[in-house]
Design a protein around this motif. Structure first.
Motif, mmCIF file in Angstrom:
data_model
loop_
_atom_site.group_PDB
_atom_site.id
_atom_site.type_symbol
_atom_site.label_atom_id
_atom_site.label_comp_id
_atom_site.label_asym_id
_atom_site.label_seq_id
_atom_site.Cartn_x
_atom_site.Cartn_y
_atom_site.Cartn_z
ATOM 1 N N GLY A 69 35.581 34.047 46.568
ATOM 2 C CA GLY A 69 34.964 33.719 47.845
ATOM 3 C C GLY A 69 34.218 34.892 48.451
ATOM 4 N N VAL A 70 34.791 36.085 48.333
ATOM 5 C CA VAL A 70 34.100 37.281 48.825
ATOM 6 C C VAL A 70 32.816 37.515 48.036
ATOM 7 C CG1 VAL A 70 34.274 39.791 49.087
ATOM 8 C CG2 VAL A 70 36.242 38.348 49.630
ATOM 9 N N PHE A 71 32.897 37.347 46.736
ATOM 10 C CA PHE A 71 31.714 37.552 45.885
ATOM 11 C C PHE A 71 30.620 36.537 46.221
ATOM 12 C CE2 PHE A 71 29.216 36.805 42.053
ATOM 13 C CZ PHE A 71 28.896 38.098 41.650
ATOM 14 N N LEU A 72 30.983 35.269 46.328
ATOM 15 C CA LEU A 72 29.986 34.231 46.621
ATOM 16 C C LEU A 72 29.401 34.397 48.021
ATOM 17 C CD1 LEU A 72 31.561 30.974 45.119
ATOM 18 C CD2 LEU A 72 29.557 32.224 44.301
ATOM 19 N N ALA A 128 30.005 33.690 55.697
ATOM 20 C CA ALA A 128 31.221 34.416 56.080
ATOM 21 C C ALA A 128 32.254 34.294 54.966
ATOM 22 C CB ALA A 128 31.774 33.862 57.382
ATOM 23 N N PRO A 129 32.927 35.383 54.597
ATOM 24 C CA PRO A 129 33.875 35.331 53.474
ATOM 25 C C PRO A 129 35.050 34.387 53.694
ATOM 26 C CG PRO A 129 33.276 37.603 53.974
ATOM 27 C CD PRO A 129 32.740 36.760 55.082
ATOM 28 N N ALA A 130 35.690 34.444 54.874
ATOM 29 C CA ALA A 130 36.910 33.659 55.102
ATOM 30 C C ALA A 130 36.684 32.157 54.960
ATOM 31 C CB ALA A 130 37.499 33.998 56.470
ATOM 32 N N PRO A 131 35.668 31.559 55.623
ATOM 33 C CA PRO A 131 35.438 30.123 55.422
ATOM 34 C C PRO A 131 35.070 29.775 53.985
ATOM 35 C CG PRO A 131 34.315 30.895 57.385
ATOM 36 C CD PRO A 131 34.786 32.104 56.658
ATOM 37 N N THR A 132 34.348 30.667 53.316
ATOM 38 C CA THR A 132 33.994 30.426 51.916
ATOM 39 C C THR A 132 35.243 30.357 51.053
ATOM 40 O OG1 THR A 132 31.933 31.648 52.260
ATOM 41 C CG2 THR A 132 32.594 31.236 49.984
#
Length: 277
Positions: free
Chosen positions: A236-239, A246-250
């Motif tokens: 998720g952080v990478f995408l 935003a990383p958290a929702p991803t």
């Protein structure tokens, strides 16, 4: 092509985001298995929302925010248990009343005070703004929580499955109960800088739910939950870097998609087994 894969790892703030993702994925995944078995999904939601007034009060008193968050989380958990045991109202109803009241109190305190605390970061997390202090705090808490859960997983498992049997076998049921609540509060504190309060419940429930659908043995459930959670958080952080999101929702969206896939897989296998019989 190589720049696509390597670019996120060359930036300092992205390196910290990857580190915090890896650190908090282990305790949240382990804890999610116990919460799923015990039916404490709402408890994770309640505690994650109820720490807000503790954070605001900690800021007023000039003490570390994580102390206020932990105290508020424990007070909420203990109050919920007391009210459920001493009233005719069911526990899920009590949790809904308590956590909404605490969350509302947190908002009132925040709006009524002139502070430079960023509420958005507390609610939704700020993985791209994580500093070395946040990494150390999350690392120490995560290591302690993970160690306790791995050493006492059989006791917590029996307590989750059958508290009466756990009491008969001589296990300290009250200590396990409040110990799990303390671990839950500490884990939420560790995830504050990563996913925030609102999205923390996704990490505390979804990995365990996915593992529950995939495997039948609890020890394998713990392993699968950790692998799923860590892969989802790092992915998720990478995408989010390439999608400019935003990383958290991803991360939560990836976990949700994996849960749907696991559910569909289990449904297909169940249907095939029924047809064979």
């Amino acid at each position: 092509m190589m720049d696509f894969w390597l670019m996120p790892f060359q930036l300092g703030f992205m390196q910290h985001a990857f580190w915090i993702a890896a650190i908090v994925s282990v305790p949240t995944a382990l804890l999610s298995c116990f919460l799923v078995l015990k039916g404490w999904a709402l408890m994770g939601d309640a505690v994650s929302h109820a720490v807000l007034p503790g954070i605001v009060l900690a800021y007023i008193l000039g003490i570390p925010l994580i102390i206020g968050a932990f105290v508020a989380g424990m007070l909420t958990a203990v109050a919920t248990g007391y009210l459920a045991e001493n009233s005719r109202v069911k526990q899920d109803t009590v949790m809904g009343v308590v956590f909404s009241g605490m969350f509302g109190l947190g908002f009132v305190l925040y709006v009524g005070l002139q502070t430079n605390v960023h509420l958005d970061h507390i609610l939704f997390g700020n993985m791209l703004g994580v500093g070395s202090e946040d990494l150390w705090t999350a690392g120490v808490i995560s290591a302690g929580v993970s160690l306790v859960l791995m050493l006492k997983w059989k006791d917590f498992m029996l307590h989750a499955f059958d508290p009466a049997q756990a009491r008969v076998t001589g296990l300290p049921v009250a200590m396990l109960h409040y110990g799990l609540l303390a671990i839950l509060s500490l884990t939420i504190v560790a995830t504050l800088s990563a996913t925030g309060l609102i999205l923390a419940v996704g990490l505390l429930i979804t990995p365990g739910a996915i593992a529950f659908l995939v495997v039948r043995r609890f020890d394998l459930m713990l392993v699968v939950a950790v692998c799923v959670c860590m892969a989802s958080m790092l992915g998720g952080v990478f995408l989010s870097f390439h999608l400019d999101s935003a990383p958290a929702p991803t991360i939560v969206l990836i976990l949700t998609a994996l849960f749907i896939l696991a559910f569909v897989r289990r449904s297909i296998l169940t249907r095939r087994t029924s047809n064979m019989v």
